[in-house]
Design a protein around this motif. Sequence first.
Motif, PDB file in Angstrom:
ATOM      1  N   ALA A  59       0.828  -1.202   0.000  1.00  0.00           N
ATOM      2  CA  ALA A  59       0.000   0.000   0.000  1.00  0.00           C
ATOM      3  C   ALA A  59       0.868   1.261   0.000  1.00  0.00           C
ATOM      4  O   ALA A  59       0.561   2.232  -0.692  1.00  0.00           O
ATOM      5  CB  ALA A  59      -0.942   0.003   1.194  1.00  0.00           C
ATOM      6  N   GLY A  60       1.958   1.240   0.743  1.00  0.00           N
ATOM      7  CA  GLY A  60       2.862   2.387   0.776  1.00  0.00           C
ATOM      8  C   GLY A  60       3.493   2.668  -0.579  1.00  0.00           C
ATOM      9  O   GLY A  60       3.674   3.827  -0.960  1.00  0.00           O
ATOM     10  N   ILE A  61       3.823   1.623  -1.295  1.00  0.00           N
ATOM     11  CA  ILE A  61       4.413   1.781  -2.628  1.00  0.00           C
ATOM     12  C   ILE A  61       3.368   2.273  -3.614  1.00  0.00           C
ATOM     13  O   ILE A  61       3.603   3.220  -4.369  1.00  0.00           O
ATOM     14  CB  ILE A  61       5.030   0.447  -3.105  1.00  0.00           C
ATOM     15  CG1 ILE A  61       6.193   0.056  -2.199  1.00  0.00           C
ATOM     16  CG2 ILE A  61       5.471   0.538  -4.565  1.00  0.00           C
ATOM     17  CD1 ILE A  61       6.628  -1.387  -2.352  1.00  0.00           C
ATOM     18  N   LEU A  62       2.197   1.651  -3.597  1.00  0.00           N
ATOM     19  CA  LEU A  62       1.154   2.015  -4.559  1.00  0.00           C
ATOM     20  C   LEU A  62       0.613   3.413  -4.310  1.00  0.00           C
ATOM     21  O   LEU A  62       0.203   4.091  -5.258  1.00  0.00           O
ATOM     22  CB  LEU A  62       0.024   0.980  -4.527  1.00  0.00           C
ATOM     23  CG  LEU A  62       0.414  -0.449  -4.899  1.00  0.00           C
ATOM     24  CD1 LEU A  62      -0.814  -1.338  -4.935  1.00  0.00           C
ATOM     25  CD2 LEU A  62       1.174  -0.502  -6.212  1.00  0.00           C
ATOM     26  N   GLU A  63       0.640   3.858  -3.068  1.00  0.00           N
ATOM     27  CA  GLU A  63       0.184   5.214  -2.756  1.00  0.00           C
ATOM     28  C   GLU A  63       1.004   6.253  -3.518  1.00  0.00           C
ATOM     29  O   GLU A  63       0.485   7.266  -3.953  1.00  0.00           O
ATOM     30  CB  GLU A  63       0.296   5.461  -1.250  1.00  0.00           C
ATOM     31  CG  GLU A  63      -0.240   6.812  -0.817  1.00  0.00           C
ATOM     32  CD  GLU A  63      -0.185   6.975   0.692  1.00  0.00           C
ATOM     33  OE1 GLU A  63       0.174   8.082   1.129  1.00  0.00           O
ATOM     34  OE2 GLU A  63      -0.486   6.006   1.406  1.00  0.00           O
ATOM     35  N   GLY A  64       2.289   5.970  -3.701  1.00  0.00           N
ATOM     36  CA  GLY A  64       3.164   6.878  -4.443  1.00  0.00           C
ATOM     37  C   GLY A  64       2.925   6.871  -5.945  1.00  0.00           C
ATOM     38  O   GLY A  64       3.428   7.736  -6.658  1.00  0.00           O
ATOM     39  N   LEU A  65       2.171   5.890  -6.429  1.00  0.00           N
ATOM     40  CA  LEU A  65       1.865   5.784  -7.861  1.00  0.00           C
ATOM     41  C   LEU A  65       0.426   6.166  -8.180  1.00  0.00           C
ATOM     42  O   LEU A  65       0.123   6.548  -9.317  1.00  0.00           O
ATOM     43  CB  LEU A  65       2.102   4.336  -8.338  1.00  0.00           C
ATOM     44  CG  LEU A  65       3.503   3.758  -8.157  1.00  0.00           C
ATOM     45  CD1 LEU A  65       3.519   2.286  -8.544  1.00  0.00           C
ATOM     46  CD2 LEU A  65       4.518   4.549  -8.940  1.00  0.00           C
ATOM     47  N   ASP A  66      -0.453   6.071  -7.195  1.00  0.00           N
ATOM     48  CA  ASP A  66      -1.884   6.248  -7.420  1.00  0.00           C
ATOM     49  C   ASP A  66      -2.225   7.680  -7.818  1.00  0.00           C
ATOM     50  O   ASP A  66      -1.788   8.634  -7.181  1.00  0.00           O
ATOM     51  CB  ASP A  66      -2.652   5.865  -6.158  1.00  0.00           C
ATOM     52  CG  ASP A  66      -4.148   5.732  -6.409  1.00  0.00           C
ATOM     53  OD1 ASP A  66      -4.524   5.208  -7.479  1.00  0.00           O
ATOM     54  OD2 ASP A  66      -4.928   6.147  -5.537  1.00  0.00           O
ATOM     55  N   HIS A  67      -3.019   7.796  -8.878  1.00  0.00           N
ATOM     56  CA  HIS A  67      -3.486   9.073  -9.415  1.00  0.00           C
ATOM     57  C   HIS A  67      -2.340  10.027  -9.737  1.00  0.00           C
ATOM     58  O   HIS A  67      -2.404  11.213  -9.457  1.00  0.00           O
ATOM     59  CB  HIS A  67      -4.514   9.715  -8.471  1.00  0.00           C
ATOM     60  CG  HIS A  67      -5.826   9.015  -8.541  1.00  0.00           C
ATOM     61  ND1 HIS A  67      -6.082   7.863  -7.818  1.00  0.00           N
ATOM     62  CD2 HIS A  67      -6.941   9.281  -9.255  1.00  0.00           C
ATOM     63  CE1 HIS A  67      -7.313   7.455  -8.077  1.00  0.00           C
ATOM     64  NE2 HIS A  67      -7.859   8.286  -8.954  1.00  0.00           N
ATOM     65  N   CYS A  68      -1.293   9.461 -10.311  1.00  0.00           N
ATOM     66  CA  CYS A  68      -0.123  10.243 -10.724  1.00  0.00           C
ATOM     67  C   CYS A  68       0.074  10.124 -12.227  1.00  0.00           C
ATOM     68  O   CYS A  68      -0.421   9.201 -12.866  1.00  0.00           O
ATOM     69  CB  CYS A  68       1.138   9.717 -10.049  1.00  0.00           C
ATOM     70  SG  CYS A  68       1.227  10.054  -8.299  1.00  0.00           S
ATOM     71  N   PHE A  69       0.843  11.063 -12.748  1.00  0.00           N
ATOM     72  CA  PHE A  69       1.354  10.954 -14.108  1.00  0.00           C
ATOM     73  C   PHE A  69       2.703  10.276 -13.963  1.00  0.00           C
ATOM     74  O   PHE A  69       3.674  10.876 -13.482  1.00  0.00           O
ATOM     75  CB  PHE A  69       1.473  12.333 -14.756  1.00  0.00           C
ATOM     76  CG  PHE A  69       2.062  12.309 -16.139  1.00  0.00           C
ATOM     77  CD1 PHE A  69       1.558  11.482 -17.129  1.00  0.00           C
ATOM     78  CD2 PHE A  69       3.130  13.134 -16.456  1.00  0.00           C
ATOM     79  CE1 PHE A  69       2.099  11.453 -18.404  1.00  0.00           C
ATOM     80  CE2 PHE A  69       3.680  13.133 -17.732  1.00  0.00           C
ATOM     81  CZ  PHE A  69       3.158  12.291 -18.699  1.00  0.00           C
ATOM     82  N   LEU A  70       2.768   8.998 -14.297  1.00  0.00           N
ATOM     83  CA  LEU A  70       3.941   8.174 -14.009  1.00  0.00           C
ATOM     84  C   LEU A  70       5.220   8.723 -14.616  1.00  0.00           C
ATOM     85  O   LEU A  70       6.297   8.564 -14.032  1.00  0.00           O
ATOM     86  CB  LEU A  70       3.703   6.732 -14.472  1.00  0.00           C
ATOM     87  CG  LEU A  70       2.575   6.001 -13.741  1.00  0.00           C
ATOM     88  CD1 LEU A  70       2.362   4.624 -14.350  1.00  0.00           C
ATOM     89  CD2 LEU A  70       2.838   5.909 -12.251  1.00  0.00           C
TER      90      LEU A  70
END
Length: 106
Positions: A59-70
């Motif tokens: 969850a900590g890793i995915l939080e940094g990717l969620d709703h972002c422009f990768l």
Amino acid sequence: MFEVTIKGSFSAAHILREIGGKCENLHGHNFAVEVSVRSERLTAQGVVIDFRELKSYLAGILEGLDHCFLNDIPPFADRNPSSEHIAQYIHDQMKPRSRKRAYTPL
């Protein structure tokens, strides 16, 4: 050998550079993520790892990717944020946590 798998997800946008076609345009996905870990032995509690702990890591890793422009996130500034590179990034982020435990992220 023991193996456990958890699932997570995130939503993000990206552009795949120099790949050709529509993927070079801005577009987004709802990414499904599975993380499996394996161990040759169980803890004293009879588990590979506490699922809550493993889910918290992911969850900590995915939080940094969620709703972002990768493409704006440092690991993808210089390489395409393809599914394969995203998987590698998640694996690389999970791996240091495994060094403290007796499991290996797959």
